[in-house]
Design a protein around this motif. Sequence first.
Motif, PDB file in Angstrom:
ATOM      1  N   ALA A 236       0.814  -1.219   0.000  1.00 36.27           N
ATOM      2  CA  ALA A 236       0.000   0.000   0.000  1.00 36.27           C
ATOM      3  C   ALA A 236       0.846   1.266   0.000  1.00 36.27           C
ATOM      4  CB  ALA A 236      -0.931  -0.001   1.212  1.00 36.27           C
ATOM      5  N   HIS A 237       2.070   1.169   0.535  1.00 33.12           N
ATOM      6  CA  HIS A 237       2.944   2.341   0.572  1.00 33.12           C
ATOM      7  C   HIS A 237       3.938   2.353  -0.591  1.00 33.12           C
ATOM      8  CE1 HIS A 237       1.490   2.287   4.804  1.00 33.12           C
ATOM      9  NE2 HIS A 237       1.405   3.578   4.558  1.00 33.12           N
ATOM     10  N   HIS A 238       3.660   1.502  -1.589  1.00 31.43           N
ATOM     11  CA  HIS A 238       4.441   1.489  -2.836  1.00 31.43           C
ATOM     12  C   HIS A 238       5.919   1.182  -2.595  1.00 31.43           C
ATOM     13  CE1 HIS A 238       0.769   3.559  -3.834  1.00 31.43           C
ATOM     14  NE2 HIS A 238       1.130   4.622  -3.161  1.00 31.43           N
ATOM     15  N   SER A 239       6.190   0.435  -1.536  1.00 31.11           N
ATOM     16  CA  SER A 239       7.577   0.073  -1.251  1.00 31.11           C
ATOM     17  C   SER A 239       7.976  -1.166  -2.046  1.00 31.11           C
ATOM     18  CB  SER A 239       7.753  -0.192   0.252  1.00 31.11           C
ATOM     19  OG  SER A 239       7.414   0.953   1.005  1.00 31.11           O
ATOM     20  N   ARG A 240       9.262  -1.414  -2.113  1.00 34.52           N
ATOM     21  CA  ARG A 240       9.764  -2.579  -2.842  1.00 34.52           C
ATOM     22  C   ARG A 240       9.328  -3.851  -2.129  1.00 34.52           C
ATOM     23  NH1 ARG A 240      14.320  -4.850  -1.530  1.00 34.52           N
ATOM     24  NH2 ARG A 240      14.996  -2.930  -0.497  1.00 34.52           N
ATOM     25  N   LEU A 241       8.731  -4.772  -2.884  1.00 35.27           N
ATOM     26  CA  LEU A 241       8.181  -5.995  -2.311  1.00 35.27           C
ATOM     27  C   LEU A 241       8.902  -7.252  -2.765  1.00 35.27           C
ATOM     28  CD1 LEU A 241       5.904  -7.550  -0.782  1.00 35.27           C
ATOM     29  CD2 LEU A 241       4.534  -7.401  -2.874  1.00 35.27           C
ATOM     30  N   TRP A 242       9.344  -7.310  -4.021  1.00 37.61           N
ATOM     31  CA  TRP A 242       9.693  -8.582  -4.644  1.00 37.61           C
ATOM     32  C   TRP A 242      10.778  -9.376  -3.907  1.00 37.61           C
ATOM     33  CZ3 TRP A 242      14.179 -10.443  -7.061  1.00 37.61           C
ATOM     34  CH2 TRP A 242      15.236  -9.541  -7.147  1.00 37.61           C
ATOM     35  N   ASN A 243      11.750  -8.696  -3.284  1.00 35.09           N
ATOM     36  CA  ASN A 243      12.814  -9.423  -2.581  1.00 35.09           C
ATOM     37  C   ASN A 243      13.000  -8.938  -1.150  1.00 35.09           C
ATOM     38  OD1 ASN A 243      13.956  -6.909  -3.060  1.00 35.09           O
ATOM     39  ND2 ASN A 243      15.962  -7.715  -3.623  1.00 35.09           N
ATOM     40  N   ILE A 244      11.944  -8.335  -0.603  1.00 34.79           N
ATOM     41  CA  ILE A 244      12.045  -7.777   0.745  1.00 34.79           C
ATOM     42  C   ILE A 244      12.209  -8.884   1.776  1.00 34.79           C
ATOM     43  CG2 ILE A 244       9.566  -7.801   1.272  1.00 34.79           C
ATOM     44  CD1 ILE A 244       9.971  -4.991   2.499  1.00 34.79           C
ATOM     45  N   ASN A 245      12.893  -8.581   2.856  1.00 37.11           N
ATOM     46  CA  ASN A 245      13.019  -9.505   3.972  1.00 37.11           C
ATOM     47  C   ASN A 245      11.809  -9.301   4.876  1.00 37.11           C
ATOM     48  OD1 ASN A 245      14.293 -11.414   5.691  1.00 37.11           O
ATOM     49  ND2 ASN A 245      15.014  -9.745   6.993  1.00 37.11           N
ATOM     50  N   VAL A 246      10.931 -10.297   4.946  1.00 39.40           N
ATOM     51  CA  VAL A 246       9.691 -10.167   5.714  1.00 39.40           C
ATOM     52  C   VAL A 246      10.021 -10.243   7.205  1.00 39.40           C
ATOM     53  CG1 VAL A 246       7.408 -11.144   6.159  1.00 39.40           C
ATOM     54  CG2 VAL A 246       8.353 -11.158   3.831  1.00 39.40           C
ATOM     55  N   LEU A 247       9.720  -9.172   7.914  1.00 41.75           N
ATOM     56  CA  LEU A 247      10.074  -9.077   9.328  1.00 41.75           C
ATOM     57  C   LEU A 247       9.081  -9.820  10.211  1.00 41.75           C
ATOM     58  CD1 LEU A 247      11.137  -5.316   9.419  1.00 41.75           C
ATOM     59  CD2 LEU A 247      12.575  -7.334   9.092  1.00 41.75           C
ATOM     60  N   GLU A 248       7.792  -9.744   9.863  1.00 44.39           N
ATOM     61  CA  GLU A 248       6.749 -10.470  10.611  1.00 44.39           C
ATOM     62  C   GLU A 248       6.550 -11.827   9.958  1.00 44.39           C
ATOM     63  OE1 GLU A 248       5.047  -9.984  13.283  1.00 44.39           O
ATOM     64  OE2 GLU A 248       5.261  -7.883  13.777  1.00 44.39           O
ATOM     65  N   ARG A 249       7.253 -12.835  10.433  1.00 42.29           N
ATOM     66  CA  ARG A 249       7.235 -14.138   9.778  1.00 42.29           C
ATOM     67  C   ARG A 249       6.136 -15.039  10.338  1.00 42.29           C
ATOM     68  NH1 ARG A 249      13.771 -15.273   9.262  1.00 42.29           N
ATOM     69  NH2 ARG A 249      14.262 -13.199   8.431  1.00 42.29           N
ATOM     70  N   ALA A 250       5.367 -15.623   9.430  1.00 43.15           N
ATOM     71  CA  ALA A 250       4.254 -16.478   9.816  1.00 43.15           C
ATOM     72  C   ALA A 250       4.717 -17.890  10.115  1.00 43.15           C
ATOM     73  CB  ALA A 250       3.216 -16.506   8.697  1.00 43.15           C
ATOM     74  N   SER A 251       3.933 -18.583  10.924  1.00 44.17           N
ATOM     75  CA  SER A 251       4.178 -19.998  11.180  1.00 44.17           C
ATOM     76  C   SER A 251       3.982 -20.785   9.890  1.00 44.17           C
ATOM     77  CB  SER A 251       3.204 -20.510  12.243  1.00 44.17           C
ATOM     78  OG  SER A 251       3.350 -19.791  13.445  1.00 44.17           O
ATOM     79  N   ILE A 252       4.715 -21.877   9.744  1.00 42.07           N
ATOM     80  CA  ILE A 252       4.672 -22.678   8.522  1.00 42.07           C
ATOM     81  C   ILE A 252       3.677 -23.827   8.680  1.00 42.07           C
ATOM     82  CG2 ILE A 252       6.031 -24.156   6.986  1.00 42.07           C
ATOM     83  CD1 ILE A 252       8.476 -22.503   7.740  1.00 42.07           C
TER      84      ILE A 252
END
Length: 326
Positions: A236-252
């Motif tokens: 939504a904030h038009h930031s780079r997404l494609w290779n970002i390091n996801v900080l809030e990681r979900a359970s697998i």
Amino acid sequence: MKVELENPSKPWKSLDDQLALLKQRGMLTDNQEAAKSYLERLGYYRLSGYWYPFRVLDPVQAPGSKTPRRLDCFMAGSHFADVVQLYVFDKKLRLLALDALERIEMAVRVDIAHKLGRNDPYAHENPKCLHGHFSKQVKKSGLAKGKTEHQLWLEKYRSHLWRSRREPFVEHYLNNYGRLPIWVAVEVWDFGMMSKLYAGMKIADRDSIALKYGAPSGDTFASWLRSLNFIRNVSAHHSRLWNINVLERASIPTDAAYWQYMNNARPFYYFCLMQLMLKVICPNTRWYKRLAAVIAEFPESPSRAVRIEDFGVVEGWQSWNLWAQK
């Protein structure tokens, strides 16, 4: 007295100066006017995130550093057009994410409102309808000392309610009833508020919603929502997404082996979670076909400076039953 800064701000540069600097550092510009147009419309700083992988790696690693440093110069054969194509690819991913997350947000809002509203039309304001850790346990330090998570949530809710007070439906309910029942209140929440209130629900209520979407528990589903909110904010904030390091990681999830092959720090994992939920919400959706088409368009450079693996894609992903239509 004038204070001299040790690291003064970088000087302003015209579009011509910006382009000249890129060329000086080894960026090839096949069409100068087009390059200047992109710099003018998107900005040097925003585009710098997309040309970062094209910068040469420093052969000498700094002491104590875990990752190699990038030099200012570009790899041989780096074209400005490649940077733009990567930006366009990323934009398409962001739009796909927002499309999926809008549907997920609407559906989960209804689930929460239906579950809690059955016990109390104003359950979102009633601590007795929520888990004790959320509604009774007070913080012992920090700026929120003495407040519960529910109280903090209500402060944000009232702030959103105030901003929406001129909306006809909000005005109607406030004027006639003094407050909004939960099935109306959900319309002023954002994804983060929804995620936070879901995490504050009683265990049985959380688990029943989680089960609907194939999550093994409410705790797992709460982690999914937190992560998807992170993806939503980036998009939504038009930031780079494609290779970002996801900080809030979900359970697998553990219901299929392919989940174990993925890296939950990479965005592709969360596109897979979106697909899992969309199959429940919109069984006939063709969203996954659009995702496959965008991935197929990935502008992989001859230098391999950027690779689709950086998005988190795993070989053979299209054969997983996650993508099969019922």
